[in-house]
Design a protein around this motif. Structure first.
Motif, PDB file in Angstrom:
ATOM      1  N   GLU A  21       0.835  -1.207   0.000  1.00 16.80           N
ATOM      2  CA  GLU A  21       0.000   0.000   0.000  1.00 16.80           C
ATOM      3  C   GLU A  21       0.866   1.253   0.000  1.00 16.80           C
ATOM      4  O   GLU A  21       0.584   2.222  -0.712  1.00 16.80           O
ATOM      5  CB  GLU A  21      -0.921   0.000   1.230  1.00 16.80           C
ATOM      6  CG  GLU A  21      -2.046  -1.007   1.165  1.00 16.80           C
ATOM      7  CD  GLU A  21      -2.846  -1.005   2.452  1.00 16.80           C
ATOM      8  OE1 GLU A  21      -4.085  -0.917   2.383  1.00 16.80           O
ATOM      9  OE2 GLU A  21      -2.240  -1.096   3.527  1.00 16.80           O
ATOM     10  N   ASP A  22       1.903   1.210   0.812  1.00 16.83           N
ATOM     11  CA  ASP A  22       2.819   2.346   0.844  1.00 16.83           C
ATOM     12  C   ASP A  22       3.353   2.641  -0.550  1.00 16.83           C
ATOM     13  O   ASP A  22       3.392   3.786  -1.001  1.00 16.83           O
ATOM     14  CB  ASP A  22       4.001   2.062   1.783  1.00 16.83           C
ATOM     15  CG  ASP A  22       3.609   2.178   3.245  1.00 16.83           C
ATOM     16  OD1 ASP A  22       2.529   2.729   3.526  1.00 16.83           O
ATOM     17  OD2 ASP A  22       4.381   1.703   4.098  1.00 16.83           O
ATOM     18  N   ASN A  27       3.943   5.839  -5.302  1.00 19.19           N
ATOM     19  CA  ASN A  27       3.993   5.912  -6.761  1.00 19.19           C
ATOM     20  C   ASN A  27       2.927   6.863  -7.309  1.00 19.19           C
ATOM     21  O   ASN A  27       3.182   7.645  -8.223  1.00 19.19           O
ATOM     22  CB  ASN A  27       3.802   4.516  -7.361  1.00 19.19           C
ATOM     23  CG  ASN A  27       5.005   3.643  -7.127  1.00 19.19           C
ATOM     24  OD1 ASN A  27       6.104   4.126  -6.849  1.00 19.19           O
ATOM     25  ND2 ASN A  27       4.820   2.339  -7.191  1.00 19.19           N
ATOM     26  N   TYR A  28       1.761   6.771  -6.695  1.00 17.19           N
ATOM     27  CA  TYR A  28       0.683   7.614  -7.194  1.00 17.19           C
ATOM     28  C   TYR A  28       0.997   9.088  -6.970  1.00 17.19           C
ATOM     29  O   TYR A  28       0.866   9.919  -7.879  1.00 17.19           O
ATOM     30  CB  TYR A  28      -0.648   7.261  -6.522  1.00 17.19           C
ATOM     31  CG  TYR A  28      -1.779   8.087  -7.072  1.00 17.19           C
ATOM     32  CD1 TYR A  28      -2.442   7.694  -8.230  1.00 17.19           C
ATOM     33  CD2 TYR A  28      -2.148   9.287  -6.477  1.00 17.19           C
ATOM     34  CE1 TYR A  28      -3.461   8.459  -8.768  1.00 17.19           C
ATOM     35  CE2 TYR A  28      -3.159  10.070  -7.008  1.00 17.19           C
ATOM     36  CZ  TYR A  28      -3.816   9.647  -8.146  1.00 17.19           C
ATOM     37  OH  TYR A  28      -4.820  10.421  -8.674  1.00 17.19           O
ATOM     38  N   ILE A  29       1.422   9.400  -5.758  1.00 15.29           N
ATOM     39  CA  ILE A  29       1.692  10.800  -5.460  1.00 15.29           C
ATOM     40  C   ILE A  29       2.883  11.296  -6.260  1.00 15.29           C
ATOM     41  O   ILE A  29       2.932  12.447  -6.707  1.00 15.29           O
ATOM     42  CB  ILE A  29       1.904  11.001  -3.947  1.00 15.29           C
ATOM     43  CG1 ILE A  29       0.590  10.755  -3.207  1.00 15.29           C
ATOM     44  CG2 ILE A  29       2.424  12.391  -3.642  1.00 15.29           C
ATOM     45  CD1 ILE A  29       0.685  10.842  -1.706  1.00 15.29           C
ATOM     46  N   TYR A  60       4.553   9.610   7.409  1.00 16.24           N
ATOM     47  CA  TYR A  60       5.470   8.484   7.228  1.00 16.24           C
ATOM     48  C   TYR A  60       6.152   8.423   5.874  1.00 16.24           C
ATOM     49  O   TYR A  60       7.333   8.113   5.785  1.00 16.24           O
ATOM     50  CB  TYR A  60       4.705   7.182   7.467  1.00 16.24           C
ATOM     51  CG  TYR A  60       5.594   6.044   7.879  1.00 16.24           C
ATOM     52  CD1 TYR A  60       6.004   5.919   9.202  1.00 16.24           C
ATOM     53  CD2 TYR A  60       6.056   5.119   6.948  1.00 16.24           C
ATOM     54  CE1 TYR A  60       6.842   4.890   9.590  1.00 16.24           C
ATOM     55  CE2 TYR A  60       6.887   4.080   7.328  1.00 16.24           C
ATOM     56  CZ  TYR A  60       7.277   3.968   8.646  1.00 16.24           C
ATOM     57  OH  TYR A  60       8.114   2.946   9.025  1.00 16.24           O
ATOM     58  N   LEU A  61       5.446   8.707   4.817  1.00 15.72           N
ATOM     59  CA  LEU A  61       5.984   8.427   3.489  1.00 15.72           C
ATOM     60  C   LEU A  61       6.638   9.625   2.811  1.00 15.72           C
ATOM     61  O   LEU A  61       7.402   9.449   1.864  1.00 15.72           O
ATOM     62  CB  LEU A  61       4.866   7.884   2.578  1.00 15.72           C
ATOM     63  CG  LEU A  61       4.228   6.585   3.063  1.00 15.72           C
ATOM     64  CD1 LEU A  61       3.073   6.205   2.149  1.00 15.72           C
ATOM     65  CD2 LEU A  61       5.243   5.465   3.143  1.00 15.72           C
ATOM     66  N   ARG A  62       6.341  10.781   3.276  1.00 15.32           N
ATOM     67  CA  ARG A  62       6.918  11.974   2.672  1.00 15.32           C
ATOM     68  C   ARG A  62       8.430  11.848   2.594  1.00 15.32           C
ATOM     69  O   ARG A  62       9.071  11.410   3.551  1.00 15.32           O
ATOM     70  CB  ARG A  62       6.569  13.194   3.526  1.00 15.32           C
ATOM     71  CG  ARG A  62       5.752  14.222   2.844  1.00 15.32           C
ATOM     72  CD  ARG A  62       5.302  15.282   3.805  1.00 15.32           C
ATOM     73  NE  ARG A  62       6.207  15.514   4.927  1.00 15.32           N
ATOM     74  CZ  ARG A  62       5.990  16.387   5.890  1.00 15.32           C
ATOM     75  NH1 ARG A  62       4.907  17.103   5.885  1.00 15.32           N
ATOM     76  NH2 ARG A  62       6.841  16.535   6.869  1.00 15.32           N
ATOM     77  N   PRO A  63       9.023  12.267   1.485  1.00 12.12           N
ATOM     78  CA  PRO A  63      10.464  12.075   1.332  1.00 12.12           C
ATOM     79  C   PRO A  63      11.294  12.896   2.310  1.00 12.12           C
ATOM     80  O   PRO A  63      12.436  12.561   2.581  1.00 12.12           O
ATOM     81  CB  PRO A  63      10.732  12.505  -0.112  1.00 12.12           C
ATOM     82  CG  PRO A  63       9.566  13.304  -0.513  1.00 12.12           C
ATOM     83  CD  PRO A  63       8.395  12.814   0.261  1.00 12.12           C
ATOM     84  N   ASP A  64      10.732  13.945   2.812  1.00 15.41           N
ATOM     85  CA  ASP A  64      11.538  14.818   3.678  1.00 15.41           C
ATOM     86  C   ASP A  64      11.402  14.480   5.155  1.00 15.41           C
ATOM     87  O   ASP A  64      11.921  15.202   5.997  1.00 15.41           O
ATOM     88  CB  ASP A  64      11.137  16.270   3.461  1.00 15.41           C
ATOM     89  CG  ASP A  64       9.663  16.493   3.676  1.00 15.41           C
ATOM     90  OD1 ASP A  64       8.873  15.773   3.048  1.00 15.41           O
ATOM     91  OD2 ASP A  64       9.291  17.362   4.466  1.00 15.41           O
ATOM     92  N   ILE A  65      10.721  13.410   5.430  1.00 17.41           N
ATOM     93  CA  ILE A  65      10.570  13.023   6.828  1.00 17.41           C
ATOM     94  C   ILE A  65      11.921  12.631   7.405  1.00 17.41           C
ATOM     95  O   ILE A  65      12.663  11.864   6.816  1.00 17.41           O
ATOM     96  CB  ILE A  65       9.593  11.831   6.958  1.00 17.41           C
ATOM     97  CG1 ILE A  65       8.195  12.256   6.567  1.00 17.41           C
ATOM     98  CG2 ILE A  65       9.607  11.265   8.361  1.00 17.41           C
ATOM     99  CD1 ILE A  65       7.530  13.162   7.535  1.00 17.41           C
ATOM    100  N   THR A 100       7.049  15.671  11.979  1.00 13.94           N
ATOM    101  CA  THR A 100       5.614  15.804  11.781  1.00 13.94           C
ATOM    102  C   THR A 100       4.929  16.167  13.080  1.00 13.94           C
ATOM    103  O   THR A 100       5.462  15.948  14.163  1.00 13.94           O
ATOM    104  CB  THR A 100       5.006  14.503  11.263  1.00 13.94           C
ATOM    105  OG1 THR A 100       5.076  13.526  12.301  1.00 13.94           O
ATOM    106  CG2 THR A 100       5.763  14.002  10.046  1.00 13.94           C
ATOM    107  N   ASP A 101       3.749  16.709  12.926  1.00 12.26           N
ATOM    108  CA  ASP A 101       3.002  17.084  14.121  1.00 12.26           C
ATOM    109  C   ASP A 101       2.714  15.865  14.988  1.00 12.26           C
ATOM    110  O   ASP A 101       2.799  15.919  16.216  1.00 12.26           O
ATOM    111  CB  ASP A 101       1.713  17.813  13.745  1.00 12.26           C
ATOM    112  CG  ASP A 101       0.834  17.032  12.793  1.00 12.26           C
ATOM    113  OD1 ASP A 101       1.284  15.994  12.275  1.00 12.26           O
ATOM    114  OD2 ASP A 101      -0.297  17.452  12.538  1.00 12.26           O
TER     115      ASP A 101
END
Length: 279
Positions: A21-22, A27-29, A60-65, A100-101
């Motif tokens: 799912e991740d 990929n979609y975003i 979680y998935l954002r590249p800048d995390i 993240t918050d």
DNA sequence: AACAGCTTCAACCGCTGTCTT
DNA sequence: GAAGACAGCGGTTGAAGCTGT
């Protein structure tokens, strides 16, 4: 006001995300951006609600995390920002690049809150309550409510403190080398936009997201989607986190009654736990 | 080794604010 | 101006992991 039907009513999946799912979401975003969270899962082929996708991406998935433990500097920053902003985790997160918050909230509840005297964190809820307390007023007031303005001003006030001292919160990477010589210039060059991307990031982020979606260099656009950007990140890297933070005007001037009330606390806190003899 | 209690953190829930119609 | 739709926020939960006995 109508509420969106919840995902369980739609037969959508809940619970922990699988790697598959991740990957689908990433990929979609990556190819389409996230202009419409509600439509996203359908278009991406995920059996999740938009809210869930959004949360997974943001937390979680954002590249800048930035994964991993919080540095002591980050923790101190959180404590200070929490003192100023209350439980406005997104506002705090906006000043901690890569965090993240949700993460900050967790860290606060699991670690940082325990460091403070009980009285302190009960007092700190004062800002949090404001949201609900004002809600009824806000409902009946203009859309660009005075509350919003007030909060913005408050946060700009915080920015002022941070900018003036030139010691914004520290990403883990920032301490490296260069010292803090051009802090003021950086801030001036940005003309008041230096750190405060919260409004851009939160309130106007649809535009940002649109741009993001169209950008071929999506993955290089770290920090772009909400609270900061490359330039900001570089700026932070140039800024050395120093103990000057503890000389915030907030903590040393008479401009804020809150500050004055808390001065003794911070003095004690800093001198006991941070070994800051110069204070 | 087994269990209980504690801690952590990802994820959910419900609410509010804003935008659109 | 009202109502609907959506995004975003903060509070809360619960499973998994950790620690102590």
């Amino acid at each position: 006001m109508g509420r969106a039907p919840c995902c369980e009513k739609m037969g959508l999946k809940k619970g922990p995300w699988t790697p598959e799912e991740d990957q689908i979401l990433i990929n979609y975003i990556k190819t389409n951006g996230h202009n419409n969270w509600r439509a996203l899962p359908k278009q991406a082929g995920l059996l999740r609600c938009g809210k869930s996708c959004r949360l997974r991406w943001i937390n979680y998935l954002r590249p800048d995390i930035k994964r991993g433990n919080f540095t002591s500097e980050e923790e101190e920053t959180i404590i200070k920002l929490h003192e100023m902003l209350g439980n406005r985790w997104s506002a705090i997160a906006a000043r901690l690049p890569g965090r993240t918050d949700n993460e900050i909230k967790n860290v606060w509840h699991t670690h940082l809150k325990k460091r403070l005297p009980p009285q302190e964190h009960s007092n700190n809820n004062k800002n949090t309550k404001k949201r609900k307390n004002n809600s009824e007023i806000t409902k009946k007031s203009n859309k660009k409510s005075s509350k919003q303005k007030q909060e913005k001003e408050e946060e700009e006030g915080v920015e002022q403190h941070i900018k003036i001292e030139g010691t914004p919160m520290s990403p883990t990477t920032q301490c490296s080398s260069s010292g803090s010589t051009n802090i003021t210039n950086n801030n001036n060059n940005n003309g008041g936009e230096s750190i405060n991307n919260e409004d851009d990031g939160n309130n106007n982020n649809k535009d940002d997201d649109d741009n993001l979606a169209l950008d071929e260099d999506f993955w290089s656009e770290v920090l772009s989607s909400d609270n900061s950007n490359d330039e900001e990140a570089r700026k932070f890297e140039d800024i050395e986190f120093s103990d000057d933070l503890f000389q915030f005007p907030l903590f040393s001037s008479s401009s804020s009654s809150v500050a004055c009330d808390d001065l003794d606390f911070w003095y004690d806190f800093c001198s006991k736990s941070l070994e800051l003899p110069q204070l």
